[in-house]
Design a protein around this motif. Structure first.
Motif, PDB file in Angstrom:
ATOM      1  N   SER A 125       1.026  -1.148  -0.065  1.00  0.00           N
ATOM      2  CA  SER A 125      -0.122   0.021  -0.068  1.00  0.00           C
ATOM      3  C   SER A 125       0.892   1.202   0.055  1.00  0.00           C
ATOM      4  O   SER A 125       0.807   2.220   0.612  1.00  0.00           O
ATOM      5  N   SER A 221      -4.710   2.884  -0.406  1.00  0.00           N
ATOM      6  CA  SER A 221      -3.824   2.055   0.437  1.00  0.00           C
ATOM      7  C   SER A 221      -4.871   0.957   0.990  1.00  0.00           C
ATOM      8  O   SER A 221      -4.584  -0.103   1.024  1.00  0.00           O
ATOM      9  N   TRP A 324      -3.250   7.400   1.047  1.00  0.00           N
ATOM     10  CA  TRP A 324      -1.936   7.029   0.608  1.00  0.00           C
ATOM     11  C   TRP A 324      -0.796   7.582   1.329  1.00  0.00           C
ATOM     12  O   TRP A 324      -0.709   8.992   1.626  1.00  0.00           O
TER      13      TRP A 324
END
Length: 350
Positions: A125, A221, A324
């Motif tokens: 991620s 993510s 993210w």
């Protein structure tokens, strides 16, 4: 997603998911028995070559949230994991620390460790530019050992739309994010590198330096963690399948674009739906090897975010996590922003 019904068929038991991230901190909502000892591959700081870091610590909370997305029990304000019977192997990197510039090289090392230690699914991620060659070699090593690799697309959809280079590696499943209505989440990076999508809007995530649960946009993510968890469910039900076969049925059964197209650049082949495999017995695993992905379209303009997945109610039922991270910390942020100049690289399938 009919999770309660799916878990009667398979809950991820027997499958280890390596979360190569910022580590894992024991928190309310994540059963201790669901998390393996793992490893830290963090580089020691300059001047302290003997300093070590425990795998079960996480100053940032990103890796802890990804772990909860997969195996959380839903208590203490955290999310209920999609594959509660799976095991998570935390691989701690410098993500979320002042040493974040080392994440790429550490992650490459961590991928190899995870595969050699029995992980069947690798959850990435995050992304990195400077150490891409090392990461690519490690990803290819993982694939040669039969592992399935998922990589987040990135959260630059409203900026320069920089796409995670890892998602461009042949065989890696690039994951984007959708919202509650199954539309492509505006912040989600998008393009021909996207293969699948999962919910990435509001959800419980670790916040306040990993001291509490908060509700935020999840982004790509956590969408990636949901994709990894979905693969764990399918592989748990079909332990004799290969990574190629698991990926193939997930793609075949995804909730594709509402206009009937095979894929588009906002949701890929569609929103991931493991219940189609477990409950509806849909999807043909096909040959144990080969390429589960059709060639990405070329010279096709990106659709608008209004192009949605065909099954919004199912996609919205999943929960998502932290935004993210690699776009926002230290030198790794610079690496992420630098991707805009590297998108001439085209993803090729072998």
């Amino acid at each position: 997603m009919k999770a309660q019904e799916m878990w009667k068929v398979a809950d991820g038991s027997g499958i280890t998911v390596a979360v190569v991230d910022s580590g894992f901190k024991p928190v309310p909502g994540v059963p201790r028995e669901a998390v393996l000892p793992g490893v830290s591959v963090m580089s020691p700081p300059i001047g302290q070559p003997d300093k070590t870091y425990p795998a079960h610590d996480d100053v940032d909370g990103h890796g802890t949230t990804m772990t909860a997305a997969i195996v959380g029990d839903g208590t203490g304000g955290g999310p209920k994991g999609l594959a509660p019977g799976a095991k998570v192997m935390p691989v701690r990197t410098s993500l979320g620390t002042p040493m974040a510039f080392a994440t790429g090289g550490e992650g490459a090392k961590g991928i190899r460790y995870a595969v050699d230690s029995g992980a069947k699914i690798i959850n990435l991620s995050w992304g990195d530019h400077f150490s891409f060659d090392r990461i690519k070699e490690s990803v290819q090593y993982a694939q040669s050992k039969g592992a399935l690799v998922f990589a987040a697309m990135g959260n630059e959809g409203e900026g320069n739309n920089a796409v995670n280079l890892i998602a461009m590696i042949p065989g890696v499943i690039g994951v984007g994010a959708i919202d509650e209505t199954a539309e492509g989440l505006k912040l989600s990076s998008h393009g021909p590198e996207m293969d699948l999508s999962a919910y990435g809007s509001k959800a419980p995530v670790r916040c306040k330096d990993n001291t509490a649960w908060c509700v935020r946009d999840g982004g790509t993510s956590y969408a990636t963690a949901l994709a990894s968890a979905s693969a764990a469910l399918v592989w748990s039900a079909h332990p004799d399948w290969t990574a190629t076969q698991v990926a193939r049925v997930l793609i075949e059964t995804a909730g594709g674009p509402a206009d009937g197209a095979k894929r588009n650049n906002w949701i890929g082949y569609g929103a991931i739906r493991p219940r189609m495999v477990l409950l509806e017995k849909a999807g043909n695993p096909g040959a144990p090897d080969g390429d589960p992905l059709a060639p990405a379209p070329t010279n096709t303009p990106a659709p608008t975010p209004s192009q949605t997945a065909a099954a919004p109610a199912e996609a919205a039922a999943a929960e998502a996590g932290l935004p993210w991270q690699w776009m926002t910390i230290g030198a790794v942020a610079a690496a992420g922003l630098g991707l805009a100049g590297t998108l001439i690289l085209k993803r090729r399938r072998s």
